[in-house]
Design a protein around this motif. Structure first.
Motif, PDB file in Angstrom:
ATOM      1  N   PRO A  73     -16.897 -10.937 -12.744  1.00 49.29           N
ATOM      2  CA  PRO A  73     -17.542 -12.119 -13.347  1.00 49.29           C
ATOM      3  C   PRO A  73     -17.821 -11.914 -14.837  1.00 49.29           C
ATOM      4  O   PRO A  73     -18.037 -10.793 -15.298  1.00 49.29           O
ATOM      5  N   MET A  74     -17.823 -13.004 -15.572  1.00 48.02           N
ATOM      6  CA  MET A  74     -18.137 -12.959 -17.003  1.00 48.02           C
ATOM      7  C   MET A  74     -19.594 -12.566 -17.215  1.00 48.02           C
ATOM      8  O   MET A  74     -20.456 -12.863 -16.392  1.00 48.02           O
ATOM      9  N   SER A  75     -19.839 -11.950 -18.337  1.00 48.92           N
ATOM     10  CA  SER A  75     -21.207 -11.601 -18.708  1.00 48.92           C
ATOM     11  C   SER A  75     -21.950 -12.864 -19.161  1.00 48.92           C
ATOM     12  O   SER A  75     -21.328 -13.881 -19.507  1.00 48.92           O
ATOM     13  N   ASP A  76     -23.261 -12.796 -19.178  1.00 45.72           N
ATOM     14  CA  ASP A  76     -24.053 -13.929 -19.657  1.00 45.72           C
ATOM     15  C   ASP A  76     -23.700 -14.264 -21.105  1.00 45.72           C
ATOM     16  O   ASP A  76     -23.642 -15.438 -21.473  1.00 45.72           O
ATOM     17  N   ASP A  77     -23.445 -13.238 -21.929  1.00 46.28           N
ATOM     18  CA  ASP A  77     -23.067 -13.480 -23.326  1.00 46.28           C
ATOM     19  C   ASP A  77     -21.746 -14.238 -23.420  1.00 46.28           C
ATOM     20  O   ASP A  77     -21.604 -15.149 -24.229  1.00 46.28           O
ATOM     21  N   GLN A  78     -20.768 -13.875 -22.592  1.00 50.53           N
ATOM     22  CA  GLN A  78     -19.487 -14.578 -22.602  1.00 50.53           C
ATOM     23  C   GLN A  78     -19.671 -16.042 -22.193  1.00 50.53           C
ATOM     24  O   GLN A  78     -19.076 -16.930 -22.781  1.00 50.53           O
ATOM     25  N   LYS A  79     -20.516 -16.273 -21.192  1.00 50.91           N
ATOM     26  CA  LYS A  79     -20.773 -17.647 -20.744  1.00 50.91           C
ATOM     27  C   LYS A  79     -21.445 -18.456 -21.846  1.00 50.91           C
ATOM     28  O   LYS A  79     -21.077 -19.605 -22.094  1.00 50.91           O
ATOM     29  N   LYS A  80     -22.418 -17.860 -22.537  1.00 46.30           N
ATOM     30  CA  LYS A  80     -23.122 -18.555 -23.626  1.00 46.30           C
ATOM     31  C   LYS A  80     -22.160 -18.918 -24.753  1.00 46.30           C
ATOM     32  O   LYS A  80     -22.305 -19.955 -25.387  1.00 46.30           O
ATOM     33  N   MET A  81     -21.186 -18.045 -25.005  1.00 49.70           N
ATOM     34  CA  MET A  81     -20.196 -18.299 -26.062  1.00 49.70           C
ATOM     35  C   MET A  81     -19.077 -19.205 -25.578  1.00 49.70           C
ATOM     36  O   MET A  81     -18.132 -19.464 -26.313  1.00 49.70           O
ATOM     37  N   LYS A  82     -19.168 -19.666 -24.323  1.00 50.16           N
ATOM     38  CA  LYS A  82     -18.163 -20.556 -23.725  1.00 50.16           C
ATOM     39  C   LYS A  82     -16.753 -19.954 -23.746  1.00 50.16           C
ATOM     40  O   LYS A  82     -15.757 -20.640 -23.988  1.00 50.16           O
ATOM     41  N   VAL A  83     -16.695 -18.653 -23.496  1.00 50.26           N
ATOM     42  CA  VAL A  83     -15.407 -17.977 -23.395  1.00 50.26           C
ATOM     43  C   VAL A  83     -14.730 -18.467 -22.117  1.00 50.26           C
ATOM     44  O   VAL A  83     -15.340 -18.453 -21.056  1.00 50.26           O
ATOM     45  N   PRO A  84     -13.484 -18.919 -22.198  1.00 44.83           N
ATOM     46  CA  PRO A  84     -12.796 -19.368 -20.981  1.00 44.83           C
ATOM     47  C   PRO A  84     -12.412 -18.160 -20.110  1.00 44.83           C
ATOM     48  O   PRO A  84     -12.295 -17.041 -20.621  1.00 44.83           O
ATOM     49  N   PRO A  85     -12.197 -18.359 -18.823  1.00 43.80           N
ATOM     50  CA  PRO A  85     -11.707 -17.254 -17.983  1.00 43.80           C
ATOM     51  C   PRO A  85     -10.409 -16.707 -18.574  1.00 43.80           C
ATOM     52  O   PRO A  85      -9.623 -17.442 -19.166  1.00 43.80           O
ATOM     53  N   GLY A 102       0.171  -2.637 -16.203  1.00 44.09           N
ATOM     54  CA  GLY A 102      -0.163  -1.771 -15.093  1.00 44.09           C
ATOM     55  C   GLY A 102      -1.423  -2.127 -14.339  1.00 44.09           C
ATOM     56  O   GLY A 102      -1.615  -1.686 -13.219  1.00 44.09           O
ATOM     57  N   TRP A 103      -2.327  -2.913 -14.890  1.00 41.04           N
ATOM     58  CA  TRP A 103      -3.578  -3.207 -14.209  1.00 41.04           C
ATOM     59  C   TRP A 103      -4.193  -4.462 -14.795  1.00 41.04           C
ATOM     60  O   TRP A 103      -5.001  -4.396 -15.717  1.00 41.04           O
ATOM     61  N   PRO A 104      -3.837  -5.643 -14.307  1.00 43.10           N
ATOM     62  CA  PRO A 104      -4.457  -6.866 -14.837  1.00 43.10           C
ATOM     63  C   PRO A 104      -5.838  -7.074 -14.243  1.00 43.10           C
ATOM     64  O   PRO A 104      -6.088  -6.717 -13.100  1.00 43.10           O
ATOM     65  N   ARG A 105      -6.747  -7.612 -15.027  1.00 40.47           N
ATOM     66  CA  ARG A 105      -8.082  -7.956 -14.541  1.00 40.47           C
ATOM     67  C   ARG A 105      -8.373  -9.385 -14.954  1.00 40.47           C
ATOM     68  O   ARG A 105      -8.229  -9.743 -16.119  1.00 40.47           O
ATOM     69  N   ARG A 106      -8.803 -10.201 -14.023  1.00 36.05           N
ATOM     70  CA  ARG A 106      -9.151 -11.597 -14.298  1.00 36.05           C
ATOM     71  C   ARG A 106     -10.662 -11.686 -14.410  1.00 36.05           C
ATOM     72  O   ARG A 106     -11.380 -11.314 -13.500  1.00 36.05           O
ATOM     73  N   THR A 107     -11.148 -12.175 -15.543  1.00 33.87           N
ATOM     74  CA  THR A 107     -12.570 -12.379 -15.748  1.00 33.87           C
ATOM     75  C   THR A 107     -12.835 -13.865 -15.507  1.00 33.87           C
ATOM     76  O   THR A 107     -12.193 -14.714 -16.096  1.00 33.87           O
ATOM     77  N   THR A 108     -13.774 -14.144 -14.610  1.00 40.13           N
ATOM     78  CA  THR A 108     -14.022 -15.511 -14.173  1.00 40.13           C
ATOM     79  C   THR A 108     -15.463 -15.916 -14.412  1.00 40.13           C
ATOM     80  O   THR A 108     -16.330 -15.085 -14.648  1.00 40.13           O
ATOM     81  N   HIS A 109     -15.720 -17.211 -14.311  1.00 42.32           N
ATOM     82  CA  HIS A 109     -17.083 -17.706 -14.432  1.00 42.32           C
ATOM     83  C   HIS A 109     -17.922 -17.362 -13.226  1.00 42.32           C
ATOM     84  O   HIS A 109     -19.135 -17.259 -13.315  1.00 42.32           O
ATOM     85  N   GLN A 110     -17.313 -17.184 -12.070  1.00 45.05           N
ATOM     86  CA  GLN A 110     -18.014 -16.833 -10.853  1.00 45.05           C
ATOM     87  C   GLN A 110     -17.344 -15.611 -10.250  1.00 45.05           C
ATOM     88  O   GLN A 110     -16.157 -15.399 -10.444  1.00 45.05           O
ATOM     89  N   ALA A 111     -18.121 -14.832  -9.494  1.00 45.55           N
ATOM     90  CA  ALA A 111     -17.548 -13.678  -8.841  1.00 45.55           C
ATOM     91  C   ALA A 111     -16.504 -14.125  -7.824  1.00 45.55           C
ATOM     92  O   ALA A 111     -16.695 -15.131  -7.150  1.00 45.55           O
ATOM     93  N   ALA A 112     -15.411 -13.396  -7.759  1.00 44.84           N
ATOM     94  CA  ALA A 112     -14.343 -13.762  -6.813  1.00 44.84           C
ATOM     95  C   ALA A 112     -14.711 -13.311  -5.415  1.00 44.84           C
ATOM     96  O   ALA A 112     -15.470 -12.433  -5.198  1.00 44.84           O
TER      97      ALA A 112
END
Length: 115
Positions: free
Chosen positions: A23-35, A105-115
């Motif tokens: 999941p995205m951090s609170d700071d990322q959410k505040k900055m409206k960073v897209p997944p 070799g290792w993709p990571r998806r950062t999302t607004h909610q935990a997967a």
């Protein structure tokens, strides 16, 4: 897998690690960073690679740090602003399903909610 207050979810293919969701951090959410997806590139030395990337015009977005028993990692940005992570294997070796040469070799998806 617990990562502080959040859960880091590992997706597998045929029983081998393939990628992760976090999941995205609170700071990322505040900055409206897209997944976003963040590719990880395995290197021999995170510290040395980060220094070389900076000297070549890249930017260090997150300096080298140890991630539990997973090993050290850092997040970098190339001169065209593309972000990627570098990691040095600890106890967990990253993706168990190997891709052809020059594939991530290792993709990571950062999302607004935990997967």
């Amino acid at each position: 897998m617990g990562m502080g207050d959040a859960k880091y979810s590992i997706a597998t293919v045929k029983g081998k690690d393939a990628c992760a969701f976090y999941p995205m951090s609170d700071d990322q959410k505040k900055m409206k960073v897209p997944p976003f997806w963040l590719p990880y590139i395995s290197v021999k030395s995170v510290d040395e690679t980060a220094k070389k990337a900076k000297a070549a015009g890249g930017k260090i977005l997150s300096p080298p740090l140890d991630v539990m028993d997973l090993g050290p990692m850092a997040i970098l940005q190339d001169p065209t602003r593309a972000a990627f992570a570098i990691s040095q294997s600890g106890q967990r070796k990253g993706a168990g399903n190997r891709a052809p040469p020059r594939a991530t070799g290792w993709p990571r998806r950062t999302t607004h909610q935990a997967a």
